[in-house]
Design a protein around this motif. Structure first.
Motif, short mmCIF file in Angstrom:
data_model
loop_
_atom_site.label_atom_id
_atom_site.label_comp_id
_atom_site.label_asym_id
_atom_site.label_seq_id
_atom_site.Cartn_x
_atom_site.Cartn_y
_atom_site.Cartn_z
N GLN A 11 -14.24 12.42 5.99
CA GLN A 11 -14.02 11.09 6.54
C GLN A 11 -13.96 10.02 5.45
O GLN A 11 -13.33 8.98 5.64
N THR A 12 -14.60 10.27 4.33
CA THR A 12 -14.44 9.37 3.18
C THR A 12 -12.97 9.32 2.75
O THR A 12 -12.39 8.25 2.59
N GLU A 13 -12.38 10.49 2.60
CA GLU A 13 -10.98 10.55 2.17
C GLU A 13 -10.05 10.00 3.26
O GLU A 13 -9.05 9.34 2.95
N ALA A 14 -10.39 10.25 4.53
CA ALA A 14 -9.54 9.77 5.63
C ALA A 14 -9.55 8.24 5.70
O ALA A 14 -8.51 7.62 5.97
N LEU A 15 -10.70 7.62 5.45
CA LEU A 15 -10.75 6.16 5.48
C LEU A 15 -9.94 5.56 4.34
O LEU A 15 -9.21 4.58 4.54
N ALA A 16 -10.03 6.15 3.16
CA ALA A 16 -9.23 5.65 2.03
C ALA A 16 -7.74 5.77 2.35
O ALA A 16 -6.96 4.85 2.07
N GLU A 17 -7.36 6.88 2.95
CA GLU A 17 -5.95 7.08 3.31
C GLU A 17 -5.50 6.05 4.35
O GLU A 17 -4.39 5.49 4.27
N ALA A 19 -6.67 3.00 4.87
CA ALA A 19 -6.53 1.69 4.23
C ALA A 19 -5.32 1.62 3.32
O ALA A 19 -4.61 0.61 3.29
N GLU A 20 -5.06 2.69 2.60
CA GLU A 20 -3.90 2.70 1.71
C GLU A 20 -2.59 2.68 2.48
O GLU A 20 -1.60 2.07 2.07
N ARG A 21 -2.58 3.33 3.65
CA ARG A 21 -1.35 3.41 4.45
C ARG A 21 -1.03 2.09 5.12
O ARG A 21 0.12 1.68 5.21
N HIS A 22 -2.05 1.39 5.61
CA HIS A 22 -1.80 0.21 6.45
C HIS A 22 -2.22 -1.10 5.80
O HIS A 22 -1.85 -2.17 6.31
N GLY A 23 -2.98 -1.05 4.72
CA GLY A 23 -3.65 -2.27 4.27
C GLY A 23 -2.94 -3.10 3.23
O GLY A 23 -3.48 -4.13 2.81
N ARG A 24 -1.77 -2.69 2.78
CA ARG A 24 -1.10 -3.45 1.73
C ARG A 24 -0.82 -4.88 2.19
O ARG A 24 -0.31 -5.11 3.28
N GLY A 25 -1.18 -5.83 1.33
CA GLY A 25 -0.95 -7.23 1.65
C GLY A 25 -2.01 -7.84 2.52
O GLY A 25 -1.90 -9.01 2.90
N SER A 26 -3.07 -7.09 2.84
CA SER A 26 -4.14 -7.62 3.69
C SER A 26 -5.45 -7.59 2.91
O SER A 26 -5.63 -6.82 1.97
N SER A 62 -9.01 -7.00 -5.55
CA SER A 62 -7.82 -6.41 -4.95
C SER A 62 -8.21 -5.21 -4.10
O SER A 62 -9.28 -4.63 -4.29
N LEU A 63 -7.32 -4.85 -3.18
CA LEU A 63 -7.58 -3.70 -2.33
C LEU A 63 -7.62 -2.41 -3.15
O LEU A 63 -8.46 -1.54 -2.91
N ASP A 64 -6.72 -2.29 -4.11
CA ASP A 64 -6.71 -1.09 -4.95
C ASP A 64 -8.05 -0.91 -5.66
O ASP A 64 -8.61 0.19 -5.69
N GLU A 65 -8.56 -1.99 -6.22
CA GLU A 65 -9.85 -1.92 -6.90
C GLU A 65 -10.95 -1.57 -5.91
O GLU A 65 -11.83 -0.73 -6.21
N ALA A 66 -10.92 -2.18 -4.74
CA ALA A 66 -11.96 -1.96 -3.74
C ALA A 66 -12.01 -0.50 -3.30
O ALA A 66 -13.08 0.12 -3.23
#
Length: 219
Positions: A11-17, A19-26, A62-66
């Motif tokens: 679930q750690t990896e699933a949450l990162a995925e 956020a990476e899939r939908h979170g750009r620009g947010s 940034s989201l990437d850093e987070a």
């Protein structure tokens, strides 16, 4: 239910995925700052329990850093929990917990953050039977709603009959309990994490004590 430590890592990896899939620009950095604080508390609990306490406030630019910094901390915390001896209890904010229970508590926070992120973008997160650990933790912490309001929890346990995403039924509590909660396990998890109100969920409540518990839970 599968091994809680394996499910925590999945679930750690699933949450990162997610956020990476939908979170750009947010701006989702606040979610990961909170989760990073939790992961650091887990590490402190395992590695240096004598000085367990509040960790410094975290912020990200940034989201990437987070996502990256959270993943580093969370993966370390997951590995420490999985390697910890099973019986000695680790310090935690609600009182000492076994490593497996602490892993379920962290999974509960990851579940809640994932739902918040999914709601932000109007998507439905993929749910599987790993939520069984979240349901278990929600059952285990039933009394928290009473204690927050300085009320004495009922001595009698509730009966929980929850249907997993796979269709399996998970039962908690005595079969002859008069106070009962039944329905989809995902809905129960959304309720106990404060992500949905009972009126929006397909849960059934029987018994006067469950009515009071629900009232306190939704305050």
């Amino acid at each position: 239910m599968a091994d809680v430590f394996t499910d925590l890592q999945a679930q750690t990896e699933a949450l990162a995925e997610l956020a990476e899939r939908h979170g750009r620009g947010s701006d989702l950095t606040g979610h990961f700052a909170r989760l990073t604080s939790t992961a650091r508390l887990v590490r402190l609990s395992v590695e240096n329990p004598d000085v367990f306490g509040v960790t410094p406030q975290i912020s990200y630019d940034s989201l990437d850093e987070a996502i990256l910094m959270w993943l580093i901390e969370q993966r370390k915390a997951n590995a420490l929990l999985a390697a910890a001896p099973p019986e000695p209890q680790l310090p935690w904010s609600d009182g000492p917990l076994r490593p497996s229970v602490l892993a379920a508590a962290v999974l509960t926070e990851i579940f809640a953050a994932g739902q918040d992120i999914a709601d932000t973008f109007g998507v439905r997160p993929r749910r599987d039977d790993t939520i069984g650990h979240v349901a278990y933790y929600g059952v285990r912490t039933r009394d928290r709603a009473y204690l927050r309001q300085q009320e004495q929890p009922p001595a009698a346990p509730f009966r929980f009959e929850l249907v997993a995403p796979s269709g399996t039924r998970w039962d908690f509590g005595p079969e002859d309990a008069t106070d009962r909660i039944t329905g989809p396990a995902e809905d129960f998890c959304l309720l106990v994490t404060g992500r949905r109100f009972a009126e929006d969920l397909a849960l059934d409540f029987a018994g006067r004590r469950t009515a009071r518990w629900l009232e306190l839970l939704e305050r």
